[in-house]
Design a protein around this motif. Structure first.
Motif, short mmCIF file in Angstrom:
data_model
loop_
_atom_site.label_atom_id
_atom_site.label_comp_id
_atom_site.label_asym_id
_atom_site.label_seq_id
_atom_site.Cartn_x
_atom_site.Cartn_y
_atom_site.Cartn_z
N LEU A 145 0.84 -1.20 0.00
CA LEU A 145 0.00 0.00 0.00
C LEU A 145 0.88 1.25 0.00
O LEU A 145 1.98 1.19 0.51
N PRO A 146 0.44 2.37 -0.50
CA PRO A 146 -0.83 2.57 -1.17
C PRO A 146 -0.82 2.01 -2.59
O PRO A 146 0.23 1.95 -3.23
N LYS A 147 -2.01 1.64 -3.05
CA LYS A 147 -2.13 1.04 -4.37
C LYS A 147 -2.75 2.07 -5.34
O LYS A 147 -2.14 2.45 -6.32
N TYR A 148 -3.98 2.47 -5.05
CA TYR A 148 -4.65 3.46 -5.92
C TYR A 148 -4.64 4.85 -5.30
O TYR A 148 -4.54 5.85 -5.97
N PHE A 149 -4.82 4.85 -3.98
CA PHE A 149 -5.04 6.14 -3.31
C PHE A 149 -3.69 6.75 -2.91
O PHE A 149 -3.25 6.65 -1.77
N THR A 150 -3.05 7.35 -3.91
CA THR A 150 -1.75 8.00 -3.67
C THR A 150 -1.92 9.48 -4.00
O THR A 150 -2.83 9.86 -4.74
#
Ligand SMILES: Cc1cc2nc3c(=O)[nH]c(=O)nc-3n(C[C@H](O)[C@H](O)[C@H](O)COP(=O)(O)OP(=O)(O)OC[C@H]3O[C@@H](n4cnc5c(N)ncnc54)[C@H](O)[C@@H]3O)c2cc1C
Length: 611
Positions: free
Chosen positions: A282-287
């Motif tokens: 993580l983070p994967k998408y929420f960066t």
């Protein structure tokens, strides 16, 4: 020449954490630490509070020291976690009668009492200052004013001339709100008892009468504290029956509690297990990079969709890795679909059902947030049946690694908060949205899911429910004052409960203009500090820039005044104790602050040289 001088107002965990990061850099400086309560523990964690109150973090998960995972510019100074420290000092601690019983049962997995934590924090403070090159001056006093040129006035009549000041004032008191004043006046006029929001260490349960009905607004951590203060602390006892069920035997001095809230359920118990396999990367998408540009972001349309996708991704990552027998198809195919199909679309719903056949294995954030949305209840007995079952299920789930995806979601929530912190520091979330969406909704959701009580407390709650000491009122409750009594109603059933005592079981809503603290009120009145508030009911917190410098009412940045902690807008995500080996934001933020504060030494030297 006088020494470079730093003043820190507030010596709770945060003030102590920043002090430690300052001293790790071995500065030649005078550092003044100001707090009327014992340094290290401060007000919330002071030793003098009811002994049956616990922390809601296990001792092995609490540290005040950086470790080799911590990415900071300053030096790493390792030290023991709370659990390690207790075990190292167990013989000395056992001599303290307040702690001896607790230490008989203490393990690293224990939820320590707040009294024990106060001892650790006091030791952390002493260790930080021991042998320091800087001169640390502790003032057991309250700061009442701060002038533009850095003069801090204390209530013991002394003053400190500081080059730079950090306000680490923690959880502020609030003067009573209009509604609280009206409720108190109503209580006075009718011979009733109203107890407004407060901090546990300051609560006085003695006005709550035995055996009489009492309305309690809130089922969060403040409610759990009240439950302890009004039942076990009044002499009732818990014991296991032969079949292992926890049973409460009343002392006869308990009131009869009727408790409700918007969700109608208590916070989820703390998880008793960790992720079963590899930690999701993580983070994967929420960066922060997922939001190019520098314009303001909309929480519901832009931030939450990506943040919730992050939580779902972490959930399924763990499910596919640790429990592949409950999935069909490959993780690679699933992950591609999750990335490509429109988030929250019906198509995505069908896609997920294909790969994860059992409903119980799929994540439904809306259902988690409002577990009894749309449910109608026949009676309070019906509410109790549902609630007891809900809590029993929660306790089972939170103890069973079968549900290790819950631990992955917890990790993802922490990651979401880290990214939010970055977006906040880059000024991407408008002040109004920080107050309503981040401080308001998201923080409540986070606390509900990830920051609940120890499981033992929920077991005790069940036992109290079975013993008739606690009754659940259900969801969507309104509390009113009518016809000489306090009244509770739920939108989910028709039962109306009247009582002569009403407890607002929550922390005071932070407010700067009406803070109980004179320093904050004074700075606010002069426009040297400004707050952000979304609605009358929401918290009004201090506004700072991306460097944690105060923003004045006219929008200027106060160059040598900084603020940090739960009373500062956007800082809620980092107010809990850091967990060891997680590169915790607490240390990174404190270290950055220490560097900023010491940076003023160069300004000062340049200024002196130029004269
Ligand atoms: C009841 C309660 C229980 C909690 N339990 C947990 C838990 O179990 N685990 C967890 O991780 N987190 C917990 N938290 C979260 C909490 O935010 C942190 O643990 C921590 O206390 C925050 O540290 P702080 O130093 O920012 O604030 P505080 O602990 O509030 O310290 C701030 C200090 O500033 C001082 N101060 C304020 N104004 C002035 C002034 N004008 N002059 C001088 N001094 C001043 C106060 O006296 C106080 O000592 C809990 C919070 C509360 C309120």
């Amino acid at each position: 020449m006088t020494a470079f001088t730093i003043a820190i107002v507030g010596a709770g965990p945060r003030g102590t954490g920043v002090l430690e990061r300052l001293l790790a850099r071995e500065p030649a400086a005078d550092i003044h630490v100001i707090d009327p309560f014992p340094p290290g523990a401060g007000r919330i964690w002071r030793g003098s509070q009811p002994p049956l109150l616990w922390m809601n973090s296990v001792a092995a998960d609490v540290t005040m020291f950086t470790d080799d995972t911590t990415v900071v510019d300053g030096p790493i100074r390792t030290g023991p976690t709370l659990a390690e420290w207790v075990l190292d000092h167990v013989d000395t601690l056992r001599a303290d009668p307040e702690l001896s019983d607790e230490l008989e049962r203490f393990t690293p997995g224990s939820f320590a009492s707040r009294t024990l934590q106060s001892r650790y924090l006091g030791w952390v403070f002493e260790r930080a200052i021991a042998g320091s090159r800087a001169h640390v001056h502790v003032h057991r006093a309250r700061a009442t004013d701060l002038s533009a040129d850095g003069v801090v006035t204390l209530d013991d009549g002394s003053t400190i001339h500081a080059d730079v000041v950090l306000l680490a004032q923690g959880h502020p008191d609030a003067l009573a709100s209009q509604r609280e004043t009206e409720l108190a006046d109503f209580a006075n006029a009718h011979g009733l008892t109203y107890i407004g929001p407060g901090y546990t260490a300051d609560l006085d349960p003695s006005p709550v009468p035995a055996s009489a009905p009492v309305l309690v607004a809130g089922l969060g951590l403040a409610f759990i504290d009240w439950m302890v203060l009004l039942a076990e602390s009044r002499g009732g006892t818990f014991a296991r029956s032969e079949n292992g069920t926890l049973v409460y035997t009343p002392s006869g001095r308990e009131p009869v509690l009727y408790a409700g809230s918007r969700r109608g359920v208590p916070y989820h118990a703390k998880l008793s297990y960790d992720i079963a396999t590899a930690r999701p990367p993580l983070p994967k998408y929420f960066t922060a990079d997922a939001f190019p540009g520098d314009g303001p972001l909309h929480f519901r349309d832009e931030i939450w969709p990506l943040a919730s996708k992050e939580l779902a991704w972490a959930h399924y990552f763990e499910l596919f890795a640790a429990h592949p027998e409950r999935t069909t198809g490959s993780w690679a195919d699933f992950e591609t679909g999750l990335a490509e199909i429109e988030w929250e679309s019906e198509e995505l719903g069908r896609f997920v059902e294909q790969f994860v056949p059992k409903d119980d294995d799929r994540i439904d954030l809306a259902r988690i947030d409002k577990p009894f949305a749309g449910v109608r209840f026949e009676s309070l007995e019906d509410v109790r049946t549902h609630l007891d079952e809900y809590i029993e299920t929660d306790l089972r789930r939170r103890a069973d690694p079968h549900y290790s995806s819950d631990a992955a979601v917890f990790s993802a929530l922490l990651s979401v908060y880290m990214t939010l912190g970055e977006l906040l520091r880059h000024g991407r979330i408008p002040a109004h949205s920080v107050a309503t969406d981040v401080e308001g909704w998201l923080h409540s959701f986070f606390s509900f899911v990830a920051s609940g009580p120890p499981p033992e407390r929920l077991e005790q709650l069940l036992a109290l429910s079975r013993a008739g000491v606690v009754h659940f009122l259900g969801p969507d409750i309104t509390f009113t004052a009518e016809d000489a009594s306090f009244v509770a109603r739920s939108a989910a059933h028709d039962v109306v409960v009247h009582a002569a005592t009403f407890i607002d079981a929550r922390l005071p809503v932070a407010s700067i203009a009406t803070a109980g603290d004179e320093l904050l009120r004074t700075l606010h009145a002069r426009g040297e500090i400004t707050d952000i508030r979304a609605t009358e009911q929401s918290a009004a917190k201090v506004a700072v820039d991306g460097h944690s410098r105060l923003i004045t009412a006219s929008g200027e940045i106060a160059g040598n005044r900084y603020a940090v902690g739960p009373w500062v807008a956007g800082h809620t995500w980092s107010s809990a104790f850091p967990r060891p080996r997680t590169n915790a934001g607490f240390f990174r933020h404190n270290d950055q602050l220490a560097a900023e504060l010491l940076g003023h030494r160069n300004d000062r030297e340049a200024h002196l040289e130029s004269r």
